[in-house]
Write an enzyme that holds these catalytic residues in place. Structure first.
Site, PDB file in Angstrom:
ATOM      1  N   GLY A  31       0.867  -1.191   0.000  1.00  0.00           N
ATOM      2  CA  GLY A  31       0.000   0.000   0.000  1.00  0.00           C
ATOM      3  C   GLY A  31       0.893   1.227   0.000  1.00  0.00           C
ATOM      4  O   GLY A  31       0.620   2.212   0.680  1.00  0.00           O
ATOM      5  N   ALA A  32       1.983   1.142  -0.799  1.00  0.00           N
ATOM      6  CA  ALA A  32       3.022   2.170  -0.743  1.00  0.00           C
ATOM      7  C   ALA A  32       2.559   3.536  -1.247  1.00  0.00           C
ATOM      8  O   ALA A  32       3.178   4.550  -0.938  1.00  0.00           O
ATOM      9  CB  ALA A  32       4.228   1.714  -1.558  1.00  0.00           C
ATOM     10  N   SER A  33       1.477   3.551  -2.040  1.00  0.00           N
ATOM     11  CA  SER A  33       1.015   4.854  -2.550  1.00  0.00           C
ATOM     12  C   SER A  33      -0.168   5.365  -1.752  1.00  0.00           C
ATOM     13  O   SER A  33      -0.741   6.407  -2.083  1.00  0.00           O
ATOM     14  CB  SER A  33       0.583   4.736  -4.019  1.00  0.00           C
ATOM     15  OG  SER A  33       1.645   4.252  -4.771  1.00  0.00           O
ATOM     16  N   GLY A  34      -0.539   4.631  -0.730  1.00  0.00           N
ATOM     17  CA  GLY A  34      -1.768   4.958   0.006  1.00  0.00           C
ATOM     18  C   GLY A  34      -1.616   6.117   0.978  1.00  0.00           C
ATOM     19  O   GLY A  34      -0.519   6.623   1.245  1.00  0.00           O
ATOM     20  N   THR A  37       0.445   5.506   4.266  1.00  0.00           N
ATOM     21  CA  THR A  37       1.887   5.548   3.990  1.00  0.00           C
ATOM     22  C   THR A  37       2.364   6.992   3.925  1.00  0.00           C
ATOM     23  O   THR A  37       3.368   7.356   4.555  1.00  0.00           O
ATOM     24  CB  THR A  37       2.188   4.825   2.659  1.00  0.00           C
ATOM     25  OG1 THR A  37       1.662   3.505   2.758  1.00  0.00           O
ATOM     26  CG2 THR A  37       3.672   4.778   2.373  1.00  0.00           C
ATOM     27  N   LYS A 166      -5.798  -1.905  12.409  1.00  0.00           N
ATOM     28  CA  LYS A 166      -7.205  -2.154  12.638  1.00  0.00           C
ATOM     29  C   LYS A 166      -8.034  -1.718  11.416  1.00  0.00           C
ATOM     30  O   LYS A 166      -7.548  -0.888  10.667  1.00  0.00           O
ATOM     31  CB  LYS A 166      -7.654  -1.456  13.913  1.00  0.00           C
ATOM     32  CG  LYS A 166      -7.903   0.057  13.749  1.00  0.00           C
ATOM     33  CD  LYS A 166      -8.526   0.568  15.000  1.00  0.00           C
ATOM     34  CE  LYS A 166      -9.206   1.861  14.912  1.00  0.00           C
ATOM     35  NZ  LYS A 166      -9.703   2.488  13.780  1.00  0.00           N
ATOM     36  N   GLU A 234     -13.402  14.525  18.991  1.00  0.00           N
ATOM     37  CA  GLU A 234     -12.801  14.981  17.735  1.00  0.00           C
ATOM     38  C   GLU A 234     -13.650  16.101  17.154  1.00  0.00           C
ATOM     39  O   GLU A 234     -14.878  16.053  17.225  1.00  0.00           O
ATOM     40  CB  GLU A 234     -12.746  13.840  16.729  1.00  0.00           C
ATOM     41  CG  GLU A 234     -11.822  12.718  17.141  1.00  0.00           C
ATOM     42  CD  GLU A 234     -11.714  11.691  16.042  1.00  0.00           C
ATOM     43  OE1 GLU A 234     -10.931  11.920  15.116  1.00  0.00           O
ATOM     44  OE2 GLU A 234     -12.426  10.680  16.107  1.00  0.00           O
ATOM     45  N   HIS A 258      -9.050   1.824  20.964  1.00  0.00           N
ATOM     46  CA  HIS A 258      -8.353   2.882  21.701  1.00  0.00           C
ATOM     47  C   HIS A 258      -8.925   3.115  23.105  1.00  0.00           C
ATOM     48  O   HIS A 258      -8.181   3.253  24.068  1.00  0.00           O
ATOM     49  CB  HIS A 258      -8.429   4.211  20.944  1.00  0.00           C
ATOM     50  CG  HIS A 258      -8.064   4.115  19.494  1.00  0.00           C
ATOM     51  ND1 HIS A 258      -7.054   3.311  19.034  1.00  0.00           N
ATOM     52  CD2 HIS A 258      -8.566   4.742  18.398  1.00  0.00           C
ATOM     53  CE1 HIS A 258      -6.959   3.447  17.711  1.00  0.00           C
ATOM     54  NE2 HIS A 258      -7.868   4.293  17.311  1.00  0.00           N
TER      55      HIS A 258
HETATM   56  C1  BG6 Z   1      -8.514   6.151  14.216  1.00  0.00           C
HETATM   57  C2  BG6 Z   1      -9.968   6.198  13.840  1.00  0.00           C
HETATM   58  O1  BG6 Z   1      -8.173   4.890  14.705  1.00  0.00           O
HETATM   59  O2  BG6 Z   1      -8.259   7.123  15.213  1.00  0.00           O
HETATM   60  C3  BG6 Z   1     -10.362   7.585  13.370  1.00  0.00           C
HETATM   61  O3  BG6 Z   1     -10.211   5.255  12.802  1.00  0.00           O
HETATM   62  C4  BG6 Z   1      -9.980   8.619  14.400  1.00  0.00           C
HETATM   63  O4  BG6 Z   1     -11.746   7.651  13.090  1.00  0.00           O
HETATM   64  C5  BG6 Z   1      -8.528   8.449  14.810  1.00  0.00           C
HETATM   65  O5  BG6 Z   1     -10.190   9.888  13.834  1.00  0.00           O
HETATM   66  C6  BG6 Z   1      -8.174   9.359  15.962  1.00  0.00           C
HETATM   67  O6  BG6 Z   1      -6.796   9.308  16.158  1.00  0.00           O
HETATM   68  P1  BG6 Z   1      -6.016  10.536  16.791  1.00  0.00           P
HETATM   69  O7  BG6 Z   1      -4.618  10.056  16.920  1.00  0.00           O
HETATM   70  O8  BG6 Z   1      -6.182  11.669  15.846  1.00  0.00           O
HETATM   71  O9  BG6 Z   1      -6.695  10.799  18.098  1.00  0.00           O
END
Ligand code: BG6
Length: 510
Positions: A31-34, A37, A166, A234, A258
């Site tokens: 997935g080097a161009s993704g 990455t 994930k 967020e 998380h």
């Molecule tokens: C990712 C989620 O794992 O973590 C995203 O898929 C989310 O939806 C992101 O925005 C939040 O990460 P961070 O490091 O910006 O808090």
């Protein structure tokens, strides 16, 4: 009794470090161009290179479907890094080469083997390889199968490790199936499952704070702690990820991984040693001690929400259902709040209030640990409940740091109490330097063969097991757990307050 800010001084003593340097090796990025990455992996590799944390004998091979020469790929790397504000050196780019091919065709893996041998000779990487699958999970099995059939996962003379991102499954059943299919080709000791939260400095600091200081541990239990509040807010919405997110939702996207990992770090017992298995055994035990959701009144302990159009005219935002790629009648949650309990000796009766969501007022992740009120006031007529309870605040991001609120006497002839906030900020500590990104630490650990900060499969499954009753209830669309709507940039659904003890308390303001 308003809180007064207070400055603290830092003691810059000579640091004591657990140091190790990785040996020779090649990083192979599928997935080097993704996007991952470009946004995360290349900047992390470059930062490690700049800070001389990579071995001298290293190389990077990009794999993707588009035909491209090594030089063209190096140019792509240069441009991606320039977009990040970094000018990379030719010495760095010389480490990069490229293999084009379909991920399901054996020819791709034959070419990769040839390239690995070539870079091993040119850069002295000794055949060691770290395969980073920056790909959707549907590609994990075909790639690992291709690597295995080409003999690239054998570890006779060299090591071979695979990093996956994930989501690890969509539910318990698919997570078990995914693991089973991978285990046909790789051992658990070769599997590095990334949860990037575990690579964050502030998240790692939880363990140092708890287990390198004598003052917290005696208080770290139900006798002294009233509640723990974990917030990951967020400001961004779903952005361009609706294809994935509308099928996942906040519980799968954030809670299952998380949020549970952060709760575990706060609540786990100390392992005898900070080493992969000892540490992950404790995490697994902790997740299994969270009170099962089955049998609880889900309406009283959970809220799921979805953002609608903003009412804030300064920051206009469309509602989730109007976002590109989202179904117009989508039932997907962009917000979840939960009250969890850890049913063990230490945490009996302490609520863990946890919430995460998109399009909240701002980006802010923090853990607030509130201590119990004092039992008796000697300062009559000031009553025990007039004193603010001590709060230890761990700020994960942004403004990384921590604070502790204390009740103190205001100077003067009268007996007046006031609240002081002791505040520590990583930015002061770093003296202008950036805090290393989570991916730097995790890539380095994978090169070192240290799995401590990577998620073990039993904890992935334990976490799915925990949340399955909630996911099932949501799918059945029970009236008991309705989808609640909240305007973009608000504090989340108003129903969130109802899951707090007795409904009379308030969540911390985001
Ligand atoms: C990712 C989620 O794992 O973590 C995203 O898929 C989310 O939806 C992101 O925005 C939040 O990460 P961070 O490091 O910006 O808090």
């Amino acid at each position: 009794m308003s809180a007064q800010p207070m400055t603290v001084s830092y003691n810059y003593r000579e640091q004591l470090c657990v140091d190790s340097a990785p040996g020779p090796g090649t990083i192979v990025i599928f997935g080097a161009s993704g996007d991952l990455t470009k946004r995360k992996l290349l900047p992390a590799i470059y930062a490690l290179f700049e800070r001389k944390l990579l071995p001298e004998k290293f190389a990077v091979i990009g794999v993707a479907r588009t035909e491209m020469t090594n030089e063209a790929f190096q140019e792509e790397v240069r441009e991606a890094m320039a977009a990040n504000g970094d000018t990379v050196t030719d010495e760095f780019l010389a480490k990069f080469s490229y293999v084009a091919g379909q991920y399901t065709e054996s020819a791709t893996f034959e070419q990769l083997e040839t390239e690995l041998k070539r870079v091993s000779e040119e850069h002295g990487t000794e055949g060691n390889a770290l395969f980073y699958l920056a790909m959707p999970p549907t590609m994990f099995e075909p790639i690992v199968k291709g690597l295995a059939e080409q003999g690239l996962l054998e570890e006779d003379d060299a090591w071979s490790r695979v990093i996956i991102e994930k989501p690890f499954g969509h539910d318990l059943e698919s997570a078990v199936a995914l693991d089973k299919s991978l285990k046909r080709y790789i051992k658990e000791s070769q599997t590095y499952r990334i949860d990037h939260y575990l690579g964050k400095e502030t998240v790692q600091n939880i363990l140092m704070l708890r287990f390198a200081n004598a003052i917290f541990e005696p208080l770290w239990n139900h006798t002294y702690i009233e509640k723990v509040e974990i917030t990951v807010a967020e400001e961004l919405g779903v952005e361009k990820r609706a294809g994935y997110y509308d099928k996942a939702g906040a519980l799968r996207d954030m809670f299952q991984n998380h949020m549970v990992q952060m709760l575990s770090l706060i609540a786990m017992e100390p392992p005898a040693i900070f080493e992969a298995d000892a540490y992950r055994d404790e995490i697994a035990k902790l997740i299994s001690s969270i009170r099962p959701l089955e049998g609880q009144d889900l309406g009283k302990i959970s809220v799921r929400g979805q953002y609608v159009e903003a009412v804030d005219s300064e920051r206009p935002a469309v509602g989730y259902r109007k976002e590109e790629g989202v179904a117009p009648n989508s039932q997907t949650e962009t917000y979840v709040a939960l009250k969890l309990f850890v049913d063990n000796w230490r945490w009996r009766g302490v609520p863990f209030y946890m919430r995460t969501g998109k399009r909240l007022p701002k980006k802010s992740s923090e853990i607030a640990i509130t201590f119990k009120p004092i039992p008796h006031s000697i300062f009559k007529p000031i009553r025990p409940k007039d004193f603010n309870q001590n709060v230890l605040l761990l700020r994960m991001q942004p403004h990384e740091g921590m604070g502790l609120s204390l009740e103190v006497k205001s100077p003067g002839s009268k007996l007046c109490v006031n609240t002081l906030e002791m505040d520590f900020s990583y930015s002061d500590f770093m003296q202008g330097e950036d805090i290393p990104d989570a991916y730097e630490r995790l890539i380095l650990d994978a090169l070192l063969g240290d799995q401590t900060l990577f998620v073990r499969n039993d904890t992935v499954e334990a976490s799915w097991r925990l949340f399955m009753p909630l996911l099932r209830a949501w799918e059945a669309d029970l009236d008991n757990v309705p989808l609640c709507f909240y305007p973009a940039y608000s504090e989340g659904p108003k129903e969130t307050n109802e899951i707090l003890e007795g409904g009379s308390l308030q969540w911390r303001k985001i």
